[in-house]
Design a protein around this motif. Sequence first.
Motif, PDB file in Angstrom:
ATOM      1  N   ALA A  54       0.841  -1.197   0.000  1.00  0.00           N
ATOM      2  CA  ALA A  54       0.000   0.000   0.000  1.00  0.00           C
ATOM      3  C   ALA A  54       0.880   1.252   0.000  1.00  0.00           C
ATOM      4  O   ALA A  54       2.041   1.218   0.394  1.00  0.00           O
ATOM      5  CB  ALA A  54      -0.916   0.007   1.214  1.00  0.00           C
ATOM      6  N   GLY A  55       0.310   2.348  -0.443  1.00  0.00           N
ATOM      7  CA  GLY A  55       1.083   3.571  -0.568  1.00  0.00           C
ATOM      8  C   GLY A  55       1.615   4.098   0.744  1.00  0.00           C
ATOM      9  O   GLY A  55       2.675   4.718   0.791  1.00  0.00           O
ATOM     10  N   ASP A  56       0.908   3.844   1.847  1.00  0.00           N
ATOM     11  CA  ASP A  56       1.346   4.367   3.136  1.00  0.00           C
ATOM     12  C   ASP A  56       2.305   3.425   3.851  1.00  0.00           C
ATOM     13  O   ASP A  56       2.711   3.683   4.985  1.00  0.00           O
ATOM     14  CB  ASP A  56       0.142   4.641   4.038  1.00  0.00           C
ATOM     15  N   GLY A  57       2.675   2.330   3.187  1.00  0.00           N
ATOM     16  CA  GLY A  57       3.596   1.389   3.788  1.00  0.00           C
ATOM     17  C   GLY A  57       2.975   0.449   4.794  1.00  0.00           C
ATOM     18  O   GLY A  57       3.672  -0.375   5.379  1.00  0.00           O
ATOM     19  N   ARG A  58       1.680   0.543   5.026  1.00  0.00           N
ATOM     20  CA  ARG A  58       0.999  -0.335   5.975  1.00  0.00           C
ATOM     21  C   ARG A  58       0.039  -1.252   5.238  1.00  0.00           C
ATOM     22  O   ARG A  58      -0.849  -0.798   4.527  1.00  0.00           O
ATOM     23  CB  ARG A  58       0.225   0.494   7.006  1.00  0.00           C
ATOM     24  N   GLY A  59       0.204  -2.541   5.437  1.00  0.00           N
ATOM     25  CA  GLY A  59      -0.692  -3.493   4.798  1.00  0.00           C
ATOM     26  C   GLY A  59      -0.460  -3.592   3.306  1.00  0.00           C
ATOM     27  O   GLY A  59       0.576  -3.177   2.764  1.00  0.00           O
ATOM     28  N   GLY A  60      -1.441  -4.156   2.605  1.00  0.00           N
ATOM     29  CA  GLY A  60      -1.309  -4.347   1.173  1.00  0.00           C
ATOM     30  C   GLY A  60      -2.632  -4.210   0.461  1.00  0.00           C
ATOM     31  O   GLY A  60      -3.704  -4.165   1.070  1.00  0.00           O
ATOM     32  N   ILE A  61      -2.563  -4.146  -0.865  1.00  0.00           N
ATOM     33  CA  ILE A  61      -3.736  -4.039  -1.728  1.00  0.00           C
ATOM     34  C   ILE A  61      -3.799  -5.284  -2.607  1.00  0.00           C
ATOM     35  O   ILE A  61      -2.827  -5.590  -3.312  1.00  0.00           O
ATOM     36  CB  ILE A  61      -3.663  -2.783  -2.607  1.00  0.00           C
ATOM     37  N   PRO A  62      -4.892  -6.041  -2.580  1.00  0.00           N
ATOM     38  CA  PRO A  62      -4.999  -7.195  -3.478  1.00  0.00           C
ATOM     39  C   PRO A  62      -4.873  -6.753  -4.934  1.00  0.00           C
ATOM     40  O   PRO A  62      -5.386  -5.704  -5.328  1.00  0.00           O
ATOM     41  CB  PRO A  62      -6.396  -7.754  -3.178  1.00  0.00           C
ATOM     42  N   GLU A  63      -4.217  -7.599  -5.695  1.00  0.00           N
ATOM     43  CA  GLU A  63      -3.941  -7.266  -7.086  1.00  0.00           C
ATOM     44  C   GLU A  63      -4.102  -8.524  -7.929  1.00  0.00           C
ATOM     45  O   GLU A  63      -3.599  -9.594  -7.560  1.00  0.00           O
ATOM     46  CB  GLU A  63      -2.501  -6.745  -7.182  1.00  0.00           C
ATOM     47  N   ARG A  64      -4.829  -8.398  -9.035  1.00  0.00           N
ATOM     48  CA  ARG A  64      -4.996  -9.528  -9.945  1.00  0.00           C
ATOM     49  C   ARG A  64      -4.222  -9.259 -11.226  1.00  0.00           C
ATOM     50  O   ARG A  64      -4.320  -8.185 -11.812  1.00  0.00           O
ATOM     51  CB  ARG A  64      -6.472  -9.735 -10.282  1.00  0.00           C
ATOM     52  N   TRP A  65      -3.460 -10.242 -11.621  1.00  0.00           N
ATOM     53  CA  TRP A  65      -2.726 -10.164 -12.884  1.00  0.00           C
ATOM     54  C   TRP A  65      -3.400 -11.067 -13.911  1.00  0.00           C
ATOM     55  O   TRP A  65      -3.755 -12.205 -13.618  1.00  0.00           O
ATOM     56  CB  TRP A  65      -1.287 -10.625 -12.710  1.00  0.00           C
ATOM     57  N   THR A  66      -3.584 -10.563 -15.104  1.00  0.00           N
ATOM     58  CA  THR A  66      -4.082 -11.363 -16.227  1.00  0.00           C
ATOM     59  C   THR A  66      -2.889 -11.770 -17.077  1.00  0.00           C
ATOM     60  O   THR A  66      -2.177 -10.917 -17.602  1.00  0.00           O
ATOM     61  CB  THR A  66      -5.093 -10.570 -17.066  1.00  0.00           C
ATOM     62  N   LEU A  67      -2.662 -13.079 -17.205  1.00  0.00           N
ATOM     63  CA  LEU A  67      -1.445 -13.573 -17.851  1.00  0.00           C
ATOM     64  C   LEU A  67      -1.683 -14.265 -19.188  1.00  0.00           C
ATOM     65  O   LEU A  67      -0.720 -14.527 -19.911  1.00  0.00           O
ATOM     66  CB  LEU A  67      -0.728 -14.562 -16.913  1.00  0.00           C
ATOM     67  N   ASP A  68      -2.937 -14.582 -19.524  1.00  0.00           N
ATOM     68  CA  ASP A  68      -3.168 -15.390 -20.720  1.00  0.00           C
ATOM     69  C   ASP A  68      -3.592 -14.579 -21.931  1.00  0.00           C
ATOM     70  O   ASP A  68      -3.945 -15.150 -22.963  1.00  0.00           O
ATOM     71  CB  ASP A  68      -4.204 -16.473 -20.440  1.00  0.00           C
ATOM     72  N   GLY A  69      -3.573 -13.271 -21.838  1.00  0.00           N
ATOM     73  CA  GLY A  69      -3.925 -12.431 -22.979  1.00  0.00           C
ATOM     74  C   GLY A  69      -2.701 -12.040 -23.779  1.00  0.00           C
ATOM     75  O   GLY A  69      -1.586 -12.478 -23.511  1.00  0.00           O
ATOM     76  N   PRO A  70      -2.889 -11.203 -24.788  1.00  0.00           N
ATOM     77  CA  PRO A  70      -1.746 -10.762 -25.601  1.00  0.00           C
ATOM     78  C   PRO A  70      -0.748  -9.943 -24.804  1.00  0.00           C
ATOM     79  O   PRO A  70       0.446  -9.950 -25.116  1.00  0.00           O
ATOM     80  CB  PRO A  70      -2.399  -9.932 -26.711  1.00  0.00           C
ATOM     81  N   GLU A  71      -1.206  -9.222 -23.794  1.00  0.00           N
ATOM     82  CA  GLU A  71      -0.321  -8.448 -22.937  1.00  0.00           C
ATOM     83  C   GLU A  71      -0.756  -8.611 -21.482  1.00  0.00           C
ATOM     84  O   GLU A  71      -1.924  -8.399 -21.162  1.00  0.00           O
ATOM     85  CB  GLU A  71      -0.348  -6.958 -23.297  1.00  0.00           C
TER      86      GLU A  71
END
Length: 403
Positions: free
Chosen positions: A36-53
């Motif tokens: 997270a931007g404030d250095g505390r905790g985190g933000i869930p993030e999903r990556w899409t890997l099977d597309g063209p980019e």
Amino acid sequence: MTISTVEAARSEGAGAAHPGLTIAADGSYAARLAPAGDGRGGIPERWTLDGPEPYAVPLPGPRPEGADAEVLPLPDGRVLIRRAAGGRHHLALLYPTGPGTGELPLGSVDCERLRLLPPAPHGSQVHALAPGEHGATVWLVHGGARGPEPVAEVPGRCSGGAWLDREGCLLALDRTDAAGRTKTVAVDLGRGGEVFPLLELTDDSDDRLLLADPDSGLLLLRSDAPGEARLGWGVLGSQRPVRFPDALRPPGVALTPFAVQPGQALTPEGCAVALRADGPNGTWVAVWRPSQRRLRHLPAPVGWVRGTGLWTAGGELRLPCAGGRAGRTQCGLARITPSPEPEPLPRQRAEHAPEGDCPAGDGGPAESGSAEGGGPPAVRAAAFTPVPLQQAPLARNEAERRS
């Protein structure tokens, strides 16, 4: 070797360590907790890997997630999250919806500790392990009919977790007994949690399963049965003993396997194995096959999320890369096609690379071939009698499915 990348990370701090990334069993998506931007905790993030980019989508909630939260991607694009609060573990599915994040609660589990297990090969269910001092409970936390429910009780202190079959019925766990010895057992979730021995190389050895490929039955393990802790391999259901190649004992280098090539049903010896290599000069990627007596060394791409990646059945190794500042992730996917024969790692790390390539960023051994090792693939010393891998759980289940 050929390397190509799509949207490779190129930003300040791209070579730094990144939070762990979990990849869906089919390689379609990945998920992590980004800082997270404030250095505390985190933000869930999903990556899409099977597309063209490949691209990353943040899934922020009303507040940053705690440091002990876990996320796991599903093949349909949703992300399962486990949060600990008030002595319970709360589970939910996250998904992007317009500018915000949608959330579907799944229920909660009342226990002291709970850890998500690796994605099952079929992808339709998610399991978790609740370890205790004298026993562990395997929970089905997604994909059941009634919300989170216990599906197996395993005596002993349990850790690890690897799937042995495509159906998600056979789960391998490392179990430590009262004397402090660790052996890997197989838990048959399709038969009410029945437990079978899987790795028992000697009575006094510690035998831990590190990685398993459900297609070929190839198992990567660590055991001190040869007299010291070493990496070894075997094939589930085979009568041949576990072998400890000298190639997997490079001097001064720690090896950790993280991906096995799938789709090699009849040729486990030809499966490519990717390993994280940590040595005095940094971290890099090594590739090995049971049929070969040498390691291949590959420079790690810039921003590699260390120790993560996947193989395609065709032999392409895909390594996720991350860059950018908090909340503005650039994600990339290094695509590596190793040449058929081993080759030494270049002496120098690349400092510059043309646009569109994924340069070396984490170093490697200073001397060409310094970590390769040779010699026979089996232990010659008579310090112990190798025992074939147990095959009862798999053989019985296969016979029942065919009848």
